[in-house]
Write an enzyme that holds these catalytic residues in place. Structure first.
Site, PDB file in Angstrom:
ATOM      1  CE  LYS A  52      17.188 -28.188 -45.405  1.00 60.14           C
ATOM      2  NZ  LYS A  52      18.015 -27.815 -46.556  1.00 60.14           N
ATOM      3  CD  GLN A  96      21.498 -28.837 -47.463  1.00 59.51           C
ATOM      4  OE1 GLN A  96      20.292 -29.061 -47.584  1.00 59.51           O
ATOM      5  NE2 GLN A  96      21.942 -27.799 -46.796  1.00 59.51           N
ATOM      6  CG  ASP A 119      15.961 -25.581 -51.539  1.00 66.62           C
ATOM      7  OD1 ASP A 119      15.674 -25.228 -50.387  1.00 66.62           O
ATOM      8  OD2 ASP A 119      16.845 -26.412 -51.809  1.00 66.62           O
TER       9      ASP A 119
HETATM   10  N1  GUN Z   1      22.406 -24.830 -48.023  1.00 67.98           N
HETATM   11  C1  GUN Z   1      22.207 -23.853 -47.104  1.00 67.98           C
HETATM   12  N2  GUN Z   1      20.911 -23.473 -47.082  1.00 67.98           N
HETATM   13  C2  GUN Z   1      20.285 -24.217 -48.019  1.00 67.98           C
HETATM   14  C3  GUN Z   1      18.937 -24.284 -48.457  1.00 67.98           C
HETATM   15  O1  GUN Z   1      18.041 -23.562 -48.011  1.00 67.98           O
HETATM   16  N3  GUN Z   1      18.677 -25.196 -49.428  1.00 67.98           N
HETATM   17  C4  GUN Z   1      19.629 -25.981 -49.963  1.00 67.98           C
HETATM   18  N4  GUN Z   1      19.293 -26.851 -50.927  1.00 67.98           N
HETATM   19  N5  GUN Z   1      20.901 -25.957 -49.585  1.00 67.98           N
HETATM   20  C5  GUN Z   1      21.220 -25.065 -48.615  1.00 67.98           C
END
Ligand code: GUN
Length: 295
Positions: A52, A96, A119
């Site tokens: 990211k 996350q 998200d």
């Molecule tokens: N963990 C696995 N996929 C995601 C996601 O799309 N966003 C976040 N914040 N954590 C994750």
């Protein structure tokens, strides 16, 4: 059979985003800024976060990564979220997941201001999605919609079968594909762990979205000729002798199923790379929303 190349599509979208950033800066705007919080050092989370941050750099976004040790208290984490909520320069915030067990994911998700919830996990944003109101669509469903759109896959009147009813994939995908728009206008069947004779449904699918986390679950005898298959599975399976010691497997037995498909996403290189660009698109949307509110 056409292979849906998520990696290439994600690169195309990143190039588009980089141009948009240039345009914003040229017109006196600010650089989009994504903040990410990582608690602990779970291997998969480290990989996702690194991708990211790298993607932000590539398109010209600012990014801030805030790391906390795994024994951080819920209170400390919430304090940081509240601080970022107020930070005018930050457009999007993600925490996350998964979080250590002593921290409530629900509480953390609900503390992020909905305007920065790129998200799309906040209940207000999930509610907006269900009501067809403009909002942040979470990364995986957004990525899937982009793939369908960019490959110009016909969806109206098609029977779409979704396997898996998770809050972050199956449920929102079923909502999005039944909407009265493109991609959408599908007749959607949502299958899950309590669906008996799942093959009965999958064999009827024109579009099959598989998100249950069981490697190789979908076999050739479960699909009809000409089906569009979107494989959301990303399970790490031990692979002794490889560099990483594991490989990523999808929920579809690709070698068996692909010859029957009109379109199929590979794993890796299908839906996965699209989730990151979805997050970037949401961050840009957050900045644009802010501008349209201020002017
Ligand atoms: N963990 C696995 N996929 C995601 C996601 O799309 N966003 C976040 N914040 N954590 C994750």
């Amino acid at each position: 059979m056409i292979l849906i190349d998520g990696k290439q599509t994600a690169e195309t979208i990143k190039a588009e985003l980089a141009l948009e950033v240039e345009h914003i800066l040229k017109n006196g705007g600010k650089r989009p800024h994504l903040a990410a919080i990582l608690v602990g050092n779970d291997g998969a989370s480290e990989t996702y976060i690194a991708s990211k941050v790298k993607a932000c750099k590539k398109v010209g976004f600012n990014s801030t990564l805030i790391r906390f040790p795994s024994d951080t208290s819920e209170e400390e984490l919430l304090e940081e979220v509240l601080k970022i909520n107020k930070d005018e320069d930050i457009d999007g915030l993600i925490v996350q997941l998964p979080l250590p067990k002593h921290i409530s994911e629900k509480k953390v998700t609900e503390t992020i201001v909905p305007e920065k919830d790129v998200d799309g996990f906040h209940p207000l944003n999930v509610g907006k999605l269900a009501l067809n109101l403009p909002t942040f669509v979470s990364a995986t469903p957004y990525g899937i919609m982009q793939l369908l759109e960019r490959y110009r896959i016909e969806t109206a009147g098609k029977h779409c079968v979704v396997i898996g009813r998770s809050n972050i994939v199956g449920s929102p995908v079923s909502i999005l594909l039944s909407r009265n728009t493109y991609p959408g206008n599908c007749t959607v069947t949502l299958c899950h762990s309590r669906t008996p004779d799942i093959e009965k449904y999958t064999r009827e699918a024109d579009i099959l979205v598989v998100a249950l986390g069981k490697p190789g679950f979908v076999k050739a005898n479960m699909v009809k000729q000409g089906v569009v298959v979107i494989d959301v599975g990303i399970t790490r399976v031990e692979a002794p002798g490889t560099d990483k010691g594991y490989r990523i497997m999808g929920d579809v037995d690709f070698d068996e199923v692909a010859p029957k498909c009109s379109y199929i996403t590979p794993v890796p290189g299908g839906v996965g790379p699209m989730t990151i660009v979805a997050l970037l698109k949401n961050t840009l949307l957050s900045l644009s929303n802010k501008l349209s509110i201020n002017h």
